[in-house]
Motif scaffolding. Sequence first.
Motif, PDB file in Angstrom:
ATOM      1  N   ASN A  48      -1.136  -0.927  -9.653  1.00 35.28           N
ATOM      2  CA  ASN A  48      -2.318  -0.423  -8.978  1.00 35.28           C
ATOM      3  C   ASN A  48      -3.063   0.538  -9.888  1.00 35.28           C
ATOM      4  O   ASN A  48      -2.444   1.237 -10.707  1.00 35.28           O
ATOM      5  CB  ASN A  48      -1.940   0.303  -7.691  1.00 35.28           C
ATOM      6  N   LEU A  52      -9.256   5.076  -9.151  1.00 40.06           N
ATOM      7  CA  LEU A  52      -9.508   4.490  -7.839  1.00 40.06           C
ATOM      8  C   LEU A  52     -10.616   5.243  -7.118  1.00 40.06           C
ATOM      9  O   LEU A  52     -11.506   4.648  -6.509  1.00 40.06           O
ATOM     10  CB  LEU A  52      -8.222   4.512  -7.010  1.00 40.06           C
ATOM     11  N   LYS A  56      -8.540  -4.314  -7.172  1.00 41.06           N
ATOM     12  CA  LYS A  56      -8.779  -2.872  -7.260  1.00 41.06           C
ATOM     13  C   LYS A  56      -9.237  -2.450  -8.659  1.00 41.06           C
ATOM     14  O   LYS A  56      -9.811  -1.376  -8.822  1.00 41.06           O
ATOM     15  CB  LYS A  56      -7.512  -2.104  -6.878  1.00 41.06           C
ATOM     16  N   TRP A  57      -8.974  -3.298  -9.653  1.00 42.67           N
ATOM     17  CA  TRP A  57      -9.330  -2.955 -11.031  1.00 42.67           C
ATOM     18  C   TRP A  57     -10.765  -3.345 -11.378  1.00 42.67           C
ATOM     19  O   TRP A  57     -11.220  -3.087 -12.493  1.00 42.67           O
ATOM     20  CB  TRP A  57      -8.377  -3.640 -12.006  1.00 42.67           C
ATOM     21  N   GLN A 113     -13.991   3.299  -6.457  1.00 46.38           N
ATOM     22  CA  GLN A 113     -14.151   2.915  -5.064  1.00 46.38           C
ATOM     23  C   GLN A 113     -15.407   3.503  -4.440  1.00 46.38           C
ATOM     24  O   GLN A 113     -15.927   2.949  -3.476  1.00 46.38           O
ATOM     25  CB  GLN A 113     -12.919   3.355  -4.248  1.00 46.38           C
ATOM     26  N   ASP A 160       0.826  -1.210   0.000  1.00 47.06           N
ATOM     27  CA  ASP A 160       0.000   0.000   0.000  1.00 47.06           C
ATOM     28  C   ASP A 160       0.859   1.260   0.000  1.00 47.06           C
ATOM     29  O   ASP A 160       0.542   2.247  -0.666  1.00 47.06           O
ATOM     30  CB  ASP A 160      -0.928   0.014   1.217  1.00 47.06           C
ATOM     31  N   THR A 206     -15.134  -8.677  -7.361  1.00 46.16           N
ATOM     32  CA  THR A 206     -13.915  -8.817  -6.558  1.00 46.16           C
ATOM     33  C   THR A 206     -13.746 -10.217  -5.985  1.00 46.16           C
ATOM     34  O   THR A 206     -12.634 -10.729  -5.886  1.00 46.16           O
ATOM     35  CB  THR A 206     -13.903  -7.793  -5.408  1.00 46.16           C
TER      36      THR A 206
END
Length: 256
Positions: free
Chosen positions: A194, A200, A132-133, A204, A76, A139
């Motif tokens: 990432n 994102l 994350k994609w 998200q 991260d 997911t």
Amino acid sequence: MEKIKNRGWTVTMAGLGINLALGILYTWSIFRLEIKESILSGDGRFNWDIASLNDPFAVCCLMFTVAMLAAGRLQDKVNPRMTAIFGGLLTGAGLMALSQSNLLANWILGFGVLMGLGLGFGYASATPPAIKWFPSSKTGMIAGIVVAGFGLASVYIAPMATYLIGTFGLDKAMLIFGASFLIVVSLLAMLLVNIGLTGLFLWQISRLPQTQTEIAATRRLGLLALVSTLMSVAFLLSYTHTLPDPSLQETVTAMN
């Protein structure tokens, strides 16, 4: 708005490939039998106490768990690519170190500490960038695909280890495994990317739990992940104690 190139499936396949390589942990069952035969025959290659036979594997499982805690934070803070490469370097170095000495201390350091840490860093870096994609509806599927590589590795890794040991001997087999792992993981790690900050943020937002029910489900999912990790470690620790004992088989055959 700038269009974001979707690399989701590329990252997913790279994570799957890394986990297939991480399945090198399953080779311990083959290495263990080779070491045990040497100890019992007294050929001088492995002058270990038979009670210490599983020490390298036990240390490896412990380091694997510890490394995942640190690697999750590292991927991260830095990025999954460097985390996976670092794991590949540790694991490759550990395996190649085993080719230089058969001392118990060297196996605990190489297989236990270095390889255990390397596997933990590699495993923790493979799944997060992939999921994350994708939107929240996919997911679970993506995580399953990536993690499946670790289990599927048992299909090819044990026969490969048996062939390499039978053809080149244990020492050279460890050298081949170490160099191959280092190269394969480092190359696949270059594909771990990432999603950008803009994408994102946009993606998200739709994945945040909005209701109390969704929040509770998210917490239960985290608890399930923790329990699954602990159960996996417990299985690996008990795995070596379920392997067939060649000497016991010979005794049973003689009695019959």
